[in-house]
Design a protein around this motif. Structure first.
Motif, PDB file in Angstrom:
ATOM      1  N   MET A 214       8.884  -8.198   6.733  1.00  0.00           N
ATOM      2  CA  MET A 214       7.517  -8.627   6.537  1.00  0.00           C
ATOM      3  C   MET A 214       6.563  -7.447   6.747  1.00  0.00           C
ATOM      4  SD  MET A 214       5.953 -12.013   8.105  1.00  0.00           S
ATOM      5  CE  MET A 214       4.258 -12.257   8.342  1.00  0.00           C
ATOM      6  N   LYS A 215       5.570  -7.305   5.872  1.00  0.00           N
ATOM      7  CA  LYS A 215       4.620  -6.207   5.969  1.00  0.00           C
ATOM      8  C   LYS A 215       3.693  -6.397   7.165  1.00  0.00           C
ATOM      9  CE  LYS A 215       4.243  -5.488   1.003  1.00  0.00           C
ATOM     10  NZ  LYS A 215       3.297  -5.473  -0.117  1.00  0.00           N
ATOM     11  N   LYS A 216       3.388  -5.286   7.852  1.00  0.00           N
ATOM     12  CA  LYS A 216       2.443  -5.336   8.958  1.00  0.00           C
ATOM     13  C   LYS A 216       1.021  -5.476   8.431  1.00  0.00           C
ATOM     14  CE  LYS A 216       5.117  -2.787  12.338  1.00  0.00           C
ATOM     15  NZ  LYS A 216       5.135  -1.674  13.269  1.00  0.00           N
ATOM     16  N   ILE A 217       0.734  -4.832   7.308  1.00  0.00           N
ATOM     17  CA  ILE A 217      -0.593  -4.875   6.689  1.00  0.00           C
ATOM     18  C   ILE A 217      -0.427  -5.305   5.241  1.00  0.00           C
ATOM     19  CG2 ILE A 217      -2.617  -3.526   6.046  1.00  0.00           C
ATOM     20  CD1 ILE A 217      -1.991  -1.642   8.348  1.00  0.00           C
ATOM     21  N   SER A 218      -1.229  -6.292   4.843  1.00  0.00           N
ATOM     22  CA  SER A 218      -1.142  -6.778   3.466  1.00  0.00           C
ATOM     23  C   SER A 218      -1.664  -5.712   2.494  1.00  0.00           C
ATOM     24  CB  SER A 218      -1.956  -8.060   3.295  1.00  0.00           C
ATOM     25  OG  SER A 218      -3.342  -7.776   3.374  1.00  0.00           O
ATOM     26  N   ASP A 219      -1.267  -5.830   1.237  1.00  0.00           N
ATOM     27  CA  ASP A 219      -1.751  -4.903   0.218  1.00  0.00           C
ATOM     28  C   ASP A 219      -3.271  -4.972   0.099  1.00  0.00           C
ATOM     29  OD1 ASP A 219       0.835  -4.082  -0.324  1.00  0.00           O
ATOM     30  OD2 ASP A 219       1.093  -5.461  -2.018  1.00  0.00           O
ATOM     31  N   LYS A 220      -3.826  -6.163   0.201  1.00  0.00           N
ATOM     32  CA  LYS A 220      -5.275  -6.345   0.108  1.00  0.00           C
ATOM     33  C   LYS A 220      -5.988  -5.617   1.245  1.00  0.00           C
ATOM     34  CE  LYS A 220      -8.845  -9.898  -0.115  1.00  0.00           C
ATOM     35  NZ  LYS A 220      -9.150 -11.325  -0.089  1.00  0.00           N
ATOM     36  N   LYS A 221      -5.484  -5.787   2.464  1.00  0.00           N
ATOM     37  CA  LYS A 221      -6.087  -5.124   3.630  1.00  0.00           C
ATOM     38  C   LYS A 221      -5.936  -3.613   3.524  1.00  0.00           C
ATOM     39  CE  LYS A 221      -7.730  -4.899   7.904  1.00  0.00           C
ATOM     40  NZ  LYS A 221      -8.802  -3.960   8.011  1.00  0.00           N
ATOM     41  N   ARG A 222      -4.817  -3.167   3.026  1.00  0.00           N
ATOM     42  CA  ARG A 222      -4.583  -1.728   2.862  1.00  0.00           C
ATOM     43  C   ARG A 222      -5.621  -1.136   1.898  1.00  0.00           C
ATOM     44  NH1 ARG A 222      -0.164   0.385   4.484  1.00  0.00           N
ATOM     45  NH2 ARG A 222       1.092  -1.460   4.096  1.00  0.00           N
ATOM     46  N   GLU A 223      -5.924  -1.851   0.812  1.00  0.00           N
ATOM     47  CA  GLU A 223      -6.933  -1.394  -0.152  1.00  0.00           C
ATOM     48  C   GLU A 223      -8.327  -1.392   0.479  1.00  0.00           C
ATOM     49  OE1 GLU A 223      -6.545   0.037  -3.186  1.00  0.00           O
ATOM     50  OE2 GLU A 223      -4.425  -0.026  -2.611  1.00  0.00           O
ATOM     51  N   LEU A 224      -8.639  -2.435   1.255  1.00  0.00           N
ATOM     52  CA  LEU A 224      -9.926  -2.487   1.953  1.00  0.00           C
ATOM     53  C   LEU A 224     -10.059  -1.317   2.927  1.00  0.00           C
ATOM     54  CD1 LEU A 224     -10.357  -6.288   2.812  1.00  0.00           C
ATOM     55  CD2 LEU A 224     -11.759  -4.928   1.246  1.00  0.00           C
ATOM     56  N   ASP A 225      -8.980  -1.017   3.637  1.00  0.00           N
ATOM     57  CA  ASP A 225      -8.995   0.084   4.600  1.00  0.00           C
ATOM     58  C   ASP A 225      -9.208   1.431   3.917  1.00  0.00           C
ATOM     59  OD1 ASP A 225      -8.682  -1.686   6.693  1.00  0.00           O
ATOM     60  OD2 ASP A 225      -6.547  -1.249   7.004  1.00  0.00           O
ATOM     61  N   LYS A 226      -8.640   1.611   2.726  1.00  0.00           N
ATOM     62  CA  LYS A 226      -8.846   2.858   1.979  1.00  0.00           C
ATOM     63  C   LYS A 226     -10.320   3.004   1.609  1.00  0.00           C
ATOM     64  CE  LYS A 226      -4.344   3.300  -0.269  1.00  0.00           C
ATOM     65  NZ  LYS A 226      -3.649   3.268  -1.563  1.00  0.00           N
ATOM     66  N   GLU A 227     -10.890   1.916   1.101  1.00  0.00           N
ATOM     67  CA  GLU A 227     -12.306   1.944   0.723  1.00  0.00           C
ATOM     68  C   GLU A 227     -13.181   2.169   1.955  1.00  0.00           C
ATOM     69  OE1 GLU A 227     -15.588  -0.697  -1.738  1.00  0.00           O
ATOM     70  OE2 GLU A 227     -13.512  -1.398  -1.646  1.00  0.00           O
ATOM     71  N   TYR A 228     -12.835   1.510   3.061  1.00  0.00           N
ATOM     72  CA  TYR A 228     -13.576   1.664   4.310  1.00  0.00           C
ATOM     73  C   TYR A 228     -13.555   3.124   4.770  1.00  0.00           C
ATOM     74  CZ  TYR A 228     -14.715   1.433   9.270  1.00  0.00           C
ATOM     75  OH  TYR A 228     -15.264   1.663  10.508  1.00  0.00           O
ATOM     76  N   SER A 229     -12.408   3.760   4.707  1.00  0.00           N
ATOM     77  CA  SER A 229     -12.296   5.151   5.148  1.00  0.00           C
ATOM     78  C   SER A 229     -13.229   6.068   4.368  1.00  0.00           C
ATOM     79  CB  SER A 229     -10.853   5.647   5.010  1.00  0.00           C
ATOM     80  OG  SER A 229     -10.034   5.015   5.949  1.00  0.00           O
ATOM     81  N   LEU A 230     -13.307   5.865   3.058  1.00  0.00           N
ATOM     82  CA  LEU A 230     -14.197   6.679   2.228  1.00  0.00           C
ATOM     83  C   LEU A 230     -15.666   6.398   2.553  1.00  0.00           C
ATOM     84  CD1 LEU A 230     -12.349   6.371  -1.209  1.00  0.00           C
ATOM     85  CD2 LEU A 230     -12.406   8.365   0.310  1.00  0.00           C
TER      86      LEU A 230
END
Length: 87
Positions: free
Chosen positions: A1-17
């Motif tokens: 099972m993934k620790k972080i969903s794909d959706k959350k991972r994408e949000l986190d990338k955008e957040y970092s920028l």
């Protein structure tokens, strides 16, 4: 099972920028509480993360010392207009 969903991972990338750009635009700490380093290194989410995670209108540029204080003193943070009710 993934620790972080794909959706959350994408949000986190955008957040970092967004976060990087935000802190470059606002390098000084907005809180200026006792012990403040005067250099913003973090983003305080004044309205919470949830639906406001990427909403820079709810962000506060802040140093670690002031952020720790605000997180441990939520009533005072609201009085200083650095946090909002989350209901």
């Amino acid at each position: 099972m993934k620790k972080i969903s794909d959706k959350k991972r994408e949000l986190d990338k955008e957040y970092s920028l967004l976060r990087k750009s935000f802190l470059e635009k606002y390098p000084g700490c907005w809180a200026n509480l006792p012990g403040c380093t005067m250099r913003a290194t973090e983003v305080h989410h004044s309205a919470g993360r949830g639906q406001y995670y990427l909403d820079i209108e709810t962000w506060v540029a802040i140093c670690r010392t002031c952020h720790n204080y605000l997180e441990s003193h939520p009533r005072e943070a609201k009085l200083l207009n650095l946090s909002k009710d989350r209901l």
